[in-house]
Design a protein around this motif. Structure first.
Motif, PDB file in Angstrom:
ATOM      1  N   PHE A  56       2.814   1.661  -6.389  1.00 46.92           N
ATOM      2  CA  PHE A  56       1.889   2.094  -7.601  1.00 46.92           C
ATOM      3  C   PHE A  56       1.907   1.065  -8.671  1.00 46.92           C
ATOM      4  O   PHE A  56       0.544   1.173  -9.127  1.00 46.92           O
ATOM      5  N   GLU A  57       3.128   0.685  -8.834  1.00 47.94           N
ATOM      6  CA  GLU A  57       2.736  -0.358 -10.064  1.00 47.94           C
ATOM      7  C   GLU A  57       2.067  -1.441  -9.539  1.00 47.94           C
ATOM      8  O   GLU A  57       1.578  -2.327 -10.381  1.00 47.94           O
ATOM      9  N   TYR A  68       0.223   3.394 -13.000  1.00 48.05           N
ATOM     10  CA  TYR A  68       1.436   3.639 -13.573  1.00 48.05           C
ATOM     11  C   TYR A  68       1.683   5.019 -13.924  1.00 48.05           C
ATOM     12  O   TYR A  68       2.858   5.439 -13.876  1.00 48.05           O
ATOM     13  N   HIS A  69       0.876   5.944 -13.952  1.00 47.73           N
ATOM     14  CA  HIS A  69       0.960   7.508 -14.075  1.00 47.73           C
ATOM     15  C   HIS A  69       1.655   7.896 -12.744  1.00 47.73           C
ATOM     16  O   HIS A  69       2.624   8.621 -13.126  1.00 47.73           O
ATOM     17  N   LYS A  70       1.171   7.411 -11.561  1.00 45.65           N
ATOM     18  CA  LYS A  70       1.604   8.118 -10.390  1.00 45.65           C
ATOM     19  C   LYS A  70       3.058   7.351 -10.233  1.00 45.65           C
ATOM     20  O   LYS A  70       4.217   8.013  -9.792  1.00 45.65           O
ATOM     21  N   ALA A  71       3.203   6.289 -10.578  1.00 42.80           N
ATOM     22  CA  ALA A  71       4.761   5.381 -10.549  1.00 42.80           C
ATOM     23  C   ALA A  71       5.632   6.290 -11.356  1.00 42.80           C
ATOM     24  O   ALA A  71       6.771   6.380 -11.270  1.00 42.80           O
ATOM     25  N   ASP A  72       5.264   6.787 -12.677  1.00 45.87           N
ATOM     26  CA  ASP A  72       6.031   7.421 -13.641  1.00 45.87           C
ATOM     27  C   ASP A  72       6.382   8.629 -13.036  1.00 45.87           C
ATOM     28  O   ASP A  72       7.669   9.331 -13.074  1.00 45.87           O
ATOM     29  N   GLU A  73       5.566   9.297 -12.390  1.00 44.47           N
ATOM     30  CA  GLU A  73       5.673  10.636 -11.680  1.00 44.47           C
ATOM     31  C   GLU A  73       6.717  10.479 -10.763  1.00 44.47           C
ATOM     32  O   GLU A  73       7.734  11.496 -10.595  1.00 44.47           O
ATOM     33  N   ILE A  74       6.945   9.388  -9.797  1.00 40.97           N
ATOM     34  CA  ILE A  74       7.790   9.165  -8.898  1.00 40.97           C
ATOM     35  C   ILE A  74       9.145   9.127  -9.462  1.00 40.97           C
ATOM     36  O   ILE A  74      10.065   9.252  -9.053  1.00 40.97           O
ATOM     37  N   LYS A  75       9.052   8.146 -10.728  1.00 42.37           N
ATOM     38  CA  LYS A  75      10.315   8.149 -11.371  1.00 42.37           C
ATOM     39  C   LYS A  75      10.928   9.320 -11.931  1.00 42.37           C
ATOM     40  O   LYS A  75      12.246   9.323 -11.821  1.00 42.37           O
ATOM     41  N   LEU A  76      10.295  10.207 -12.172  1.00 42.48           N
ATOM     42  CA  LEU A  76      10.746  11.406 -12.797  1.00 42.48           C
ATOM     43  C   LEU A  76      11.577  12.242 -11.496  1.00 42.48           C
ATOM     44  O   LEU A  76      12.399  12.833 -11.667  1.00 42.48           O
ATOM     45  N   ILE A  77      10.959  12.123 -10.329  1.00 40.71           N
ATOM     46  CA  ILE A  77      11.646  12.816  -8.996  1.00 40.71           C
ATOM     47  C   ILE A  77      12.804  11.930  -8.960  1.00 40.71           C
ATOM     48  O   ILE A  77      13.780  12.612  -8.479  1.00 40.71           O
ATOM     49  N   LEU A  78      12.636  10.805  -8.769  1.00 44.22           N
ATOM     50  CA  LEU A  78      13.980  10.035  -8.609  1.00 44.22           C
ATOM     51  C   LEU A  78      15.086  10.170  -9.540  1.00 44.22           C
ATOM     52  O   LEU A  78      16.161  10.249  -9.102  1.00 44.22           O
ATOM     53  N   GLN A  79      14.717  10.431 -10.803  1.00 41.60           N
ATOM     54  CA  GLN A  79      15.703  10.672 -11.768  1.00 41.60           C
ATOM     55  C   GLN A  79      16.358  12.033 -11.244  1.00 41.60           C
ATOM     56  O   GLN A  79      17.615  12.230 -11.766  1.00 41.60           O
ATOM     57  N   SER A 103       0.979  -1.129  -0.033  1.00 37.60           N
ATOM     58  CA  SER A 103      -0.056  -0.110  -0.131  1.00 37.60           C
ATOM     59  C   SER A 103       0.842   1.195   0.129  1.00 37.60           C
ATOM     60  O   SER A 103       1.760   1.626   0.748  1.00 37.60           O
ATOM     61  N   PRO A 104       0.585   2.177  -0.832  1.00 41.85           N
ATOM     62  CA  PRO A 104       1.394   3.636  -0.737  1.00 41.85           C
ATOM     63  C   PRO A 104       1.319   3.956   0.645  1.00 41.85           C
ATOM     64  O   PRO A 104       2.261   4.762   0.733  1.00 41.85           O
TER      65      PRO A 104
END
Length: 282
Positions: free
Chosen positions: A256-257, A262-273, A149-150
């Motif tokens: 999130f995955e 996947y939209h939220k997962a991708d947003e967090i990936k952008l932050i992680l980058q 759970s997130p």
């Protein structure tokens, strides 16, 4: 920009001309996060579902920009305040959450814990008393039923429900231990986040997810052997606050995955980058 001008822009979000709508959205975004309260007021004032949906998207995009700014400022400042880093993570799902709310809850737990600790105690005894209060009186525990759970990565939720994943439980434990001036630090083990108690030549490890189980360096050796991994220093030594937040973000991506968001997962990936120079996923 005056409130009347904001209202005029919001009305145009339902314009039939897509170029007009795109220009209005660009104009609103250029104003920055200060416009969020006015947009939220307009959302409450209109009964047009199209405009409401457009406002929701704009507010989220503005809040996401603010989130990225906060993370970068925190990192550039040395990531000194772990509570602040955890609060920034939580504002992804709870944008109105105040840092002071988290600090006050930690302080309340600290004062209760402090009453049970004595000055002259051996390290093992300190941790045993700490564990007794943390798990039996405060009732913090592993969220094994909803492990992915997130909410397990949101410190406000963990403080409220007293349930979390290995890293979130460790961070609450760590914040309290450090306020008690105990030499406790985070350790990045593969598949498991733990803590270490280090004073002089003496050190041992604490598995908060397993109710504060105390173990030794040899136990970590055996754990790594079972995973067929090399024994690297990173698996034994304290990690930084930045390392802790990066791991919390990685956990959030997995959460999130698992939910298919996947939209939220991708947003967090952008932050992680932006936060991690070694992160190249996406």
């Amino acid at each position: 920009m005056k409130e009347s001008e904001i209202k005029a822009l919001v009305v145009l979000l339902d314009d039939e001309d897509h170029e007009v709508v795109a220009h209005v959205e660009e104009k609103i975004m250029s104003i920055g996060t200060s416009i969020i309260p006015l947009l939220e007021h307009e959302w409450e004032s209109t009964f047009n579902p199209i405009i409401q949906s457009k406002i929701e998207d704009l507010v989220h995009e503005l809040q996401f920009e603010l989130l990225k700014e906060r993370f970068l400022l925190w990192k550039e400042g040395g990531g000194i305040d772990l509570t602040e880093g955890l609060w920034i993570v939580a504002t992804y799902l709870y944008p109105d959450l105040e840092l002071q709310e988290i600090s006050q809850e930690i302080d309340q737990l600290y004062h209760e814990l402090w009453r049970h600790m004595e000055d002259e105690m051996a390290p093992y005894d300190r941790v045993k008393v700490f564990n007794e209060i943390f798990f039996n009186e405060f009732k913090f525990r592993a969220n094994t039923k909803n492990f992915h759970s997130p909410a397990n990565s949101m410190i406000n939720s963990v403080l409220e429900t007293k349930k979390g994943n290995p890293i979130s439980l460790c961070t609450v434990y760590l914040l309290l231990a450090q306020k008690m001036r105990l030499p406790v630090f985070g350790v990045n083990l593969p598949n498991l986040f733990i803590l270490t108690y280090q004073v002089g030549d003496e050190s041992f490890y604490i598995n908060v997810f397993n109710r504060g189980l105390i173990f030794t360096r040899e136990d970590i050796d055996n754990y790594l052997d079972s995973l067929q991994l090399d024994r690297q220093d990173i698996f034994y030594e304290p990690c930084s606050n930045l390392d802790i937040i990066l791991r919390a973000l990685r956990n959030l991506i997995v959460s999130f995955e698992k939910l298919g968001d996947y939209h939220k997962a991708d947003e967090i990936k952008l932050i992680l980058q932006k936060m991690d120079n070694q992160y190249f996923s996406l």
